[in-house]
Design a protein around this motif. Structure first.
Motif, mmCIF file in Angstrom:
data_model
loop_
_atom_site.group_PDB
_atom_site.id
_atom_site.type_symbol
_atom_site.label_atom_id
_atom_site.label_comp_id
_atom_site.label_asym_id
_atom_site.label_seq_id
_atom_site.Cartn_x
_atom_site.Cartn_y
_atom_site.Cartn_z
ATOM 1 N N VAL A 1 0.860 -1.185 0.000
ATOM 2 C CA VAL A 1 0.000 0.000 0.000
ATOM 3 C C VAL A 1 0.895 1.233 0.000
ATOM 4 O O VAL A 1 1.860 1.307 0.774
ATOM 5 N N ALA A 2 0.604 2.166 -0.896
ATOM 6 C CA ALA A 2 1.398 3.384 -0.986
ATOM 7 C C ALA A 2 0.580 4.576 -0.510
ATOM 8 O O ALA A 2 -0.622 4.647 -0.756
ATOM 9 N N ILE A 3 1.245 5.462 0.215
ATOM 10 C CA ILE A 3 0.630 6.733 0.601
ATOM 11 C C ILE A 3 1.429 7.804 -0.123
ATOM 12 O O ILE A 3 2.641 7.927 0.097
ATOM 13 N N ILE A 4 0.775 8.556 -0.985
ATOM 14 C CA ILE A 4 1.499 9.619 -1.667
ATOM 15 C C ILE A 4 0.872 10.966 -1.311
ATOM 16 O O ILE A 4 -0.260 11.030 -0.825
ATOM 17 N N GLY A 5 1.642 11.992 -1.534
ATOM 18 C CA GLY A 5 1.130 13.315 -1.209
ATOM 19 C C GLY A 5 2.284 14.281 -1.141
ATOM 20 O O GLY A 5 3.445 13.870 -1.039
ATOM 21 N N PRO A 6 1.987 15.569 -1.196
ATOM 22 C CA PRO A 6 3.055 16.563 -1.194
ATOM 23 C C PRO A 6 3.715 16.670 0.171
ATOM 24 O O PRO A 6 3.252 16.100 1.151
ATOM 25 N N ASN A 7 4.793 17.417 0.201
ATOM 26 C CA ASN A 7 5.509 17.702 1.439
ATOM 27 C C ASN A 7 4.545 18.305 2.464
ATOM 28 O O ASN A 7 3.751 19.174 2.122
ATOM 29 N N GLY A 8 4.587 17.824 3.703
ATOM 30 C CA GLY A 8 3.730 18.401 4.740
ATOM 31 C C GLY A 8 2.317 17.871 4.744
ATOM 32 O O GLY A 8 1.453 18.370 5.457
ATOM 33 N N ALA A 9 2.068 16.810 3.953
ATOM 34 C CA ALA A 9 0.707 16.284 3.879
ATOM 35 C C ALA A 9 0.328 15.481 5.109
ATOM 36 O O ALA A 9 -0.848 15.231 5.361
ATOM 37 N N GLY A 10 1.348 15.045 5.865
ATOM 38 C CA GLY A 10 1.075 14.215 7.044
ATOM 39 C C GLY A 10 1.537 12.786 6.860
ATOM 40 O O GLY A 10 1.224 11.920 7.675
ATOM 41 N N LYS A 11 2.293 12.525 5.793
ATOM 42 C CA LYS A 11 2.702 11.144 5.484
ATOM 43 C C LYS A 11 3.603 10.566 6.571
ATOM 44 O O LYS A 11 3.380 9.461 7.056
ATOM 45 N N HIS B 1 -3.158 5.594 -1.665
ATOM 46 C CA HIS B 1 -3.998 6.623 -1.058
ATOM 47 C C HIS B 1 -3.292 7.960 -1.216
ATOM 48 O O HIS B 1 -2.091 8.048 -0.998
ATOM 49 N N VAL B 2 -4.051 8.966 -1.585
ATOM 50 C CA VAL B 2 -3.476 10.306 -1.709
ATOM 51 C C VAL B 2 -3.790 11.063 -0.421
ATOM 52 O O VAL B 2 -4.955 11.238 -0.056
ATOM 53 N N LEU B 3 -2.716 11.459 0.266
ATOM 54 C CA LEU B 3 -2.874 12.170 1.527
ATOM 55 C C LEU B 3 -2.541 13.636 1.278
ATOM 56 O O LEU B 3 -1.534 13.950 0.652
ATOM 57 N N ASN B 4 -3.401 14.522 1.741
ATOM 58 C CA ASN B 4 -3.103 15.948 1.605
ATOM 59 C C ASN B 4 -3.809 16.705 2.712
ATOM 60 O O ASN B 4 -4.977 16.434 3.005
ATOM 61 N N GLY B 5 -3.085 17.605 3.349
ATOM 62 C CA GLY B 5 -3.686 18.385 4.427
ATOM 63 C C GLY B 5 -4.190 17.521 5.567
ATOM 64 O O GLY B 5 -5.148 17.858 6.247
ATOM 65 N N GLY B 6 -3.551 16.372 5.819
ATOM 66 C CA GLY B 6 -3.901 15.554 6.971
ATOM 67 C C GLY B 6 -5.096 14.659 6.770
ATOM 68 O O GLY B 6 -5.599 14.083 7.721
ATOM 69 N N ALA B 7 -5.580 14.537 5.516
ATOM 70 C CA ALA B 7 -6.718 13.654 5.272
ATOM 71 C C ALA B 7 -6.506 12.903 3.967
ATOM 72 O O ALA B 7 -5.798 13.371 3.073
ATOM 73 N N ILE B 8 -7.125 11.725 3.873
ATOM 74 C CA ILE B 8 -7.031 10.969 2.628
ATOM 75 C C ILE B 8 -8.047 11.532 1.640
ATOM 76 O O ILE B 8 -9.249 11.597 1.927
ATOM 77 N N ARG B 9 -7.539 11.986 0.482
ATOM 78 C CA ARG B 9 -8.405 12.663 -0.494
ATOM 79 C C ARG B 9 -8.926 11.715 -1.546
ATOM 80 O O ARG B 9 -9.971 11.958 -2.154
ATOM 81 N N LEU B 10 -8.161 10.652 -1.813
ATOM 82 C CA LEU B 10 -8.492 9.809 -2.947
ATOM 83 C C LEU B 10 -7.802 8.469 -2.728
ATOM 84 O O LEU B 10 -6.700 8.422 -2.190
ATOM 85 N N SER B 11 -8.461 7.371 -3.116
ATOM 86 C CA SER B 11 -7.851 6.051 -2.977
ATOM 87 C C SER B 11 -8.150 5.231 -4.208
ATOM 88 O O SER B 11 -9.178 5.413 -4.853
ATOM 89 N N GLY B 12 -7.261 4.297 -4.526
ATOM 90 C CA GLY B 12 -7.540 3.403 -5.641
ATOM 91 C C GLY B 12 -6.301 2.696 -6.122
ATOM 92 O O GLY B 12 -5.215 2.884 -5.580
ATOM 93 N N THR B 13 -6.488 1.863 -7.169
ATOM 94 C CA THR B 13 -5.338 1.224 -7.795
ATOM 95 C C THR B 13 -4.692 2.231 -8.731
ATOM 96 O O THR B 13 -5.235 3.315 -8.988
#
Lengths: 294, 243
Positions: free
Chosen positions: B33-43, B208-220
């Protein structure tokens, strides 16, 4: 040459005691960034144990002193430092001052502040021939004991599992815990080792001075703190070398300064310290581990 | 697929700043499982909270049904979670071999530890060659191999990696990701956090796309790359959620 051997034995015995003291301070500092000022009382209290048990057989008195040091050190860690763990080093330093003052006052309360005679190693009062000159047996024993302990500590840190965990914790405490190194165990090990070294210093140093008083450990610990800074804070090799050098230089100053200047030998010692720090502000052996944590 | 790691309403705050707010996430046995997101997203906060490096302000994290929050830091590896933090964190003054041995701190099956150690030294000849050197002298790529091998020395059920490609040359990143897929092939579940979205997407079963401390989008990977919201979720939402 014949003059030099006793002078060197003298210098090495003082240097060795400072090295052991600096290592005792360095062990705890490297693991938890605590500059433990109460190390002074880790030396003083077992020396008082020697005084109290001075009528008992030597082996028993020394064993009791070691036990007292270990119990005191673990109790101090549990009561004073564990609740503060992870708090900034300045707060822990102040806490260690508090523990130090508290124990010192307790000793004054229990024994008053006058000098108490101790002679835990009376059987070493003679001299032995070495390189054609007569050498004080107690000082020779001190040098040998310090060497043996330095080697033993090195082997412990390098080749045992506890030693490996301690070195890991000294480099990066959080990462070590992520790998499963138990914080309480590593810190307790550091405090026990520190106490063992302090107890040995208490026995040897009190045998040399012949008395104990409430500031007994403080005089040696203050110099040892300077030594750890010279050696490079957070580096055990640096602490040992720094302690040794400071002791040797202090003794040589005492021996070779003109008699009028000898009362000021510590001024000269600290002048040398200042010069060293001007050129090597990180100490002679800067620590690698003093960087950011996760 | 049954869940190995189950995260419910996980919240992490630093003072008044909320790094993660009520995250729900589950990782199945054997998944990447990958969590992606910009710097400071909470990853990093997510991984640090799971491992116990930072305290959670609320929620729960269970591994195979066992609650992980509020356990001391050194216990998470004993429950099967190994973490490779951002910045690799080799123990620089210790030798390569000592670093690997420390990875097996929790194990008592010493014969098997030795076999695992030899296995990693065979798989990475450069580590064998430099086993007696301080780990701090290795190159960035070698250090990354070392810390992943070190984490695997604990025989974890879940391997968490924080930005494994950070600061590495593309060829080395390829090697690191080969190592990640090989690790999964050995049955280890993987949770990887990346700013380098493309690389993570390529190996992950689910992202999962993490941004601003919340998951915004998930999928393959296919679902996300075909989703018009993906770019927006990845790059665009910061200003609106930071308030």
């Amino acid at each position: 040459m014949s003059n030099l051997v006793p002078v060197l034995i003298d210098a090495f015995s003082v240097g060795g005691l400072y090295a052991l003291t600096a290592l005792g301070i360095g062990l705890i500092f490297s693991v938890m960034r605590l500059a433990n000022f109460a190390h002074a009382e880790f030396v003083t209290v077992p020396a008082y144990a020697l005084f109290v048990l001075s009528a008992q057989p030597t082996v028993m008195a020394i064993s009791a002193a070691v036990l007292v040091a270990v119990v005191l050190s673990l109790a101090t860690e549990r009561a004073a430092f564990r609740p503060l763990r992870g708090i900034d080093p300045a707060t822990m330093l102040i806490a260690s001052f508090t523990v130090s003052m508290f124990l010192q006052r307790l000793l004054v309360f229990a024994f008053d502040s006058r000098l108490k005679p101790v002679d835990p190693l009376a059987f070493l009062s003679g001299s032995v021939p070495l390189f054609g000159v007569s050498v004080n047996l107690l000082k020779l024993t001190t040098v040998i004991t310090c060497l043996v302990l330095l080697v033993a500590l090195t082997l412990f840190l390098k080749y045992t599992r506890f030693g490996l965990e301690m070195r890991a914790a000294a480099e990066d405490f959080t990462m070590s815990r992520l790998l499963g190194v138990r914080a309480n165990r590593v810190i307790a090990t550091a405090f026990v080792l520190s106490a063992l070294l302090a107890a040995v210093v208490a026995v040897l140093f009190s045998a040399q001075t012949g008395f104990v008083q409430p500031r007994f450990g403080l005089q040696i610990v203050i110099i040892a703190f300077v030594a750890t800074v010279i050696g490079g804070l957070g580096n055990l090799l640096g602490a040992a070398v720094g302690g040794f050098l400071v002791g040797v230089v202090a003794t040589l100053l005492q021996t070779y300064l003109p008699p009028d200047l000898r009362p000021f030998r510590e001024a000269f010692l600290f002048l040398i310290v200042i010069v060293v720090l001007l050129f090597r502000p990180q100490g002679l052996f800067p620590a690698r581990g003093l960087k950011e944590r996760i | 697929m049954s869940a190995l790691l189950e995260i419910r309403k996980l919240t992490v705050s630093y003072g008044r700043i909320t790094a993660l707010s009520e995250i729900d996430l589950s990782v199945g046995v054997g998944e990447i499982v990958a969590i992606i997101g910009p710097n400071g997203a909470g990853k990093s906060s997510l991984l640090n909270a799971i491992a116990g490096v930072v305290p959670a302000a609320g929620g729960s994290v269970t591994l195979d049904g066992t609650e992980m929050l509020r356990l001391p830091l050194e216990e998470s590896v004993r429950h099967g979670i190994a973490m490779v933090p951002e910045g690799r964190h080799v123990l620089p003054g210790l030798t390569v071999l000592e670093n690997l041995r420390l990875g097996a701190t929790i194990r008592t099956d010493l014969a098997a530890v030795k076999a695992d150690l030899e296995g990693f030294l065979d798989a990475f000849p450069i580590l064998r060659e430099r086993r007696g050197e301080p780990a701090g002298r290795l190159s960035g790529g070698e250090q990354q191999m070392l810390v992943i091998a070190r984490a695997l020395m604990s025989r974890p059920r879940l391997l968490m990696l924080d930005e494994p490609s950070l600061g590495l040359a593309p060829r080395i990143v390829g090697q690191v990701y080969d190592m990640i897929t090989q690790t999964r092939a050995r049955g280890v579940t993987i949770l990887v956090v990346e700013q380098n979205a493309r690389r993570a997407l390529s190996v992950a079963d689910k992202t999962h796309v993490l941004n601003g401390g919340a998951i915004r989008l998930s999928g393959t990977a296919e679902e996300l790359s075909g989703n018009p919201q993906f770019e927006a979720a990845y790059f665009g939402l910061r200003a609106s959620v930071d308030e």
